[in-house]
Design a protein around this motif. Sequence first.
Motif, short mmCIF file in Angstrom:
data_model
loop_
_atom_site.label_atom_id
_atom_site.label_comp_id
_atom_site.label_asym_id
_atom_site.label_seq_id
_atom_site.Cartn_x
_atom_site.Cartn_y
_atom_site.Cartn_z
N ARG A 241 0.83 -1.20 0.00
CA ARG A 241 0.00 0.00 0.00
C ARG A 241 0.86 1.26 0.00
NH1 ARG A 241 -1.42 -3.85 3.31
NH2 ARG A 241 -3.52 -4.68 3.45
N ALA A 242 1.88 1.25 0.85
CA ALA A 242 2.78 2.40 0.92
C ALA A 242 3.64 2.49 -0.34
CB ALA A 242 3.66 2.30 2.17
N ALA A 243 4.06 1.35 -0.85
CA ALA A 243 4.88 1.34 -2.06
C ALA A 243 4.08 1.88 -3.25
CB ALA A 243 5.38 -0.07 -2.35
N PHE A 244 2.77 1.68 -3.25
CA PHE A 244 1.92 2.15 -4.33
C PHE A 244 1.93 3.68 -4.43
CE2 PHE A 244 -2.64 2.05 -6.18
CZ PHE A 244 -2.15 1.97 -7.47
N ALA A 312 -6.35 16.77 5.39
CA ALA A 312 -5.85 16.03 4.22
C ALA A 312 -5.82 14.54 4.54
CB ALA A 312 -4.47 16.53 3.84
N ILE A 313 -7.01 13.96 4.61
CA ILE A 313 -7.15 12.55 4.99
C ILE A 313 -8.04 11.85 3.98
CG2 ILE A 313 -7.92 10.94 6.76
CD1 ILE A 313 -7.60 13.19 8.82
N VAL A 314 -7.57 10.72 3.47
CA VAL A 314 -8.37 9.86 2.61
C VAL A 314 -8.75 8.64 3.44
CG1 VAL A 314 -8.40 8.38 0.57
CG2 VAL A 314 -7.28 10.62 0.48
N SER A 315 -10.04 8.50 3.73
CA SER A 315 -10.52 7.39 4.54
C SER A 315 -11.24 6.39 3.65
CB SER A 315 -11.46 7.91 5.63
OG SER A 315 -11.85 6.87 6.49
N LEU A 316 -10.69 5.20 3.54
CA LEU A 316 -11.22 4.17 2.64
C LEU A 316 -12.13 3.20 3.39
CD1 LEU A 316 -7.87 3.34 0.82
CD2 LEU A 316 -9.74 4.74 -0.08
N PRO A 317 -13.37 3.05 2.95
CA PRO A 317 -14.29 2.13 3.63
C PRO A 317 -13.90 0.67 3.39
CG PRO A 317 -15.30 2.97 1.63
CD PRO A 317 -14.00 3.72 1.81
N THR A 324 -10.26 -1.58 -1.17
CA THR A 324 -9.10 -2.35 -1.60
C THR A 324 -8.20 -1.57 -2.55
OG1 THR A 324 -10.16 -3.32 -3.54
CG2 THR A 324 -10.49 -4.44 -1.45
N ALA A 325 -8.61 -0.35 -2.90
CA ALA A 325 -7.88 0.44 -3.90
C ALA A 325 -6.44 0.68 -3.50
CB ALA A 325 -8.59 1.78 -4.12
N ALA A 326 -6.20 0.80 -2.20
CA ALA A 326 -4.86 1.13 -1.74
C ALA A 326 -3.87 -0.01 -1.91
CB ALA A 326 -4.91 1.54 -0.28
N ASN A 327 -4.38 -1.23 -2.06
CA ASN A 327 -3.51 -2.39 -2.21
C ASN A 327 -3.56 -2.83 -3.67
OD1 ASN A 327 -1.89 -4.57 -1.79
ND2 ASN A 327 -3.19 -5.57 -0.28
N SER A 334 -6.84 -1.16 -12.60
CA SER A 334 -7.60 -0.50 -13.65
C SER A 334 -8.99 -0.10 -13.17
CB SER A 334 -7.73 -1.42 -14.88
OG SER A 334 -6.46 -1.75 -15.40
N TRP A 335 -9.58 -0.94 -12.35
CA TRP A 335 -10.96 -0.74 -11.90
C TRP A 335 -11.11 0.46 -10.98
CZ3 TRP A 335 -14.79 -0.92 -8.13
CH2 TRP A 335 -16.06 -1.35 -8.54
N VAL A 336 -10.11 0.70 -10.11
CA VAL A 336 -10.26 1.75 -9.09
C VAL A 336 -9.30 2.92 -9.28
CG1 VAL A 336 -11.04 0.09 -7.37
CG2 VAL A 336 -8.60 0.60 -7.54
N LEU A 337 -8.43 2.85 -10.26
CA LEU A 337 -7.33 3.80 -10.37
C LEU A 337 -7.79 5.26 -10.42
CD1 LEU A 337 -4.29 4.23 -10.61
CD2 LEU A 337 -4.50 3.96 -13.09
#
Length: 352
Positions: A241-244, A312-317, A324-327, A334-337
């Motif tokens: 996730r961090a590497a992304f 400046a916070i992105v909170s992912l449900p 799952t976009a962060a991983n 492609s689906w969430v980019l």
Amino acid sequence: MRPTRILAALAASTLALTLAACGSTTEPSTPTSAAPTSAAPSTTAPAATFPVTIEHALGTTTIDEKPERVATVNWANHEVPLALGVVPVGMAAANFGDDDGNGTLPWVEEKLTELGAQTPVLFDETDGIDFEAVAETEPDVILAAYSGLTQEDYDTLSEIAPVVAYPEGPWVTSWRDMIRLNAKALGLAAEGDALVADLEAQMTAAVAKHDGLAGTSTMFLTHVDTADLSQVSFYTPKDTRAAFFEDLGLTTPASVTAASKDPDAFSGTVSAEQVDTFDDVELIVTYGGDEIVAALEKDPLLSQMPAVKAGAIVSLPGSDPIGTAANPTPLAISWVLDEYVTMLADAAAKVK
């Protein structure tokens, strides 16, 4: 599958069940979906030469012949063969971001539909790998390049079929290496390289739409307990996730790198009393909803972080596929980019 391999698989299954009875966390369950036969991808690339040998952190795996029946375990490995046109006979059920509870994520469902395939057998990994279910699919290879396999897991699975494990450590395999290792095992190395190049081009195009995103210092905050904010947990640069973030033009804060004391760990923790350590964090990504953001903003210590001050916070449900976009995974990217990059850009704009 050859008879000797079937017998070995059943022996492994029996061993797994015995271990479960003695206190193992692995408990088998019965698959509920029919297993299709793997479909060969359409390709003009030169045919791969077998045997193929792959060295990884848990040993060396040799695959003598091109696999016809492909099984995958742990998160996302099934997306590699699917992206390359091969339908697994069995794969791990989705246990995160599955909004309709059917065990598959939407991008996987779309790919299966595109390939005209049924849902493979879904392995319930709630309590660990279901060795018996894996053995029952009679695979020729088991893909796990991105996984958390233990040596014992690997050894047991290897009694069923050749196993492709992670190259360095559990849960730190990059999406590029996941694709390349799993593709190599299928005899589709060239197609794997082409898939990597295509995804990289998509990322470049998505980021180019948002001025000001590049260079934003970003931290992935994890395991936030709104009832106890005495610690700050985060994913290290080793985590996918961090590497992304680097793929999307963001940067890793020097403070996060310094706080990642274990070079092999994918997460770390510091006391909230040391939160000023993260004064260079401009953007925070985390899992949760509005309650997480509210808790961070109200906390006397964590609210002093520059990213929290600026909102400046992105909170992912976690209950939605976007969670799952962060991983990054081969089909999910492609689906969430575009949506994910837009969320990052909107939050980053608050500190620019």
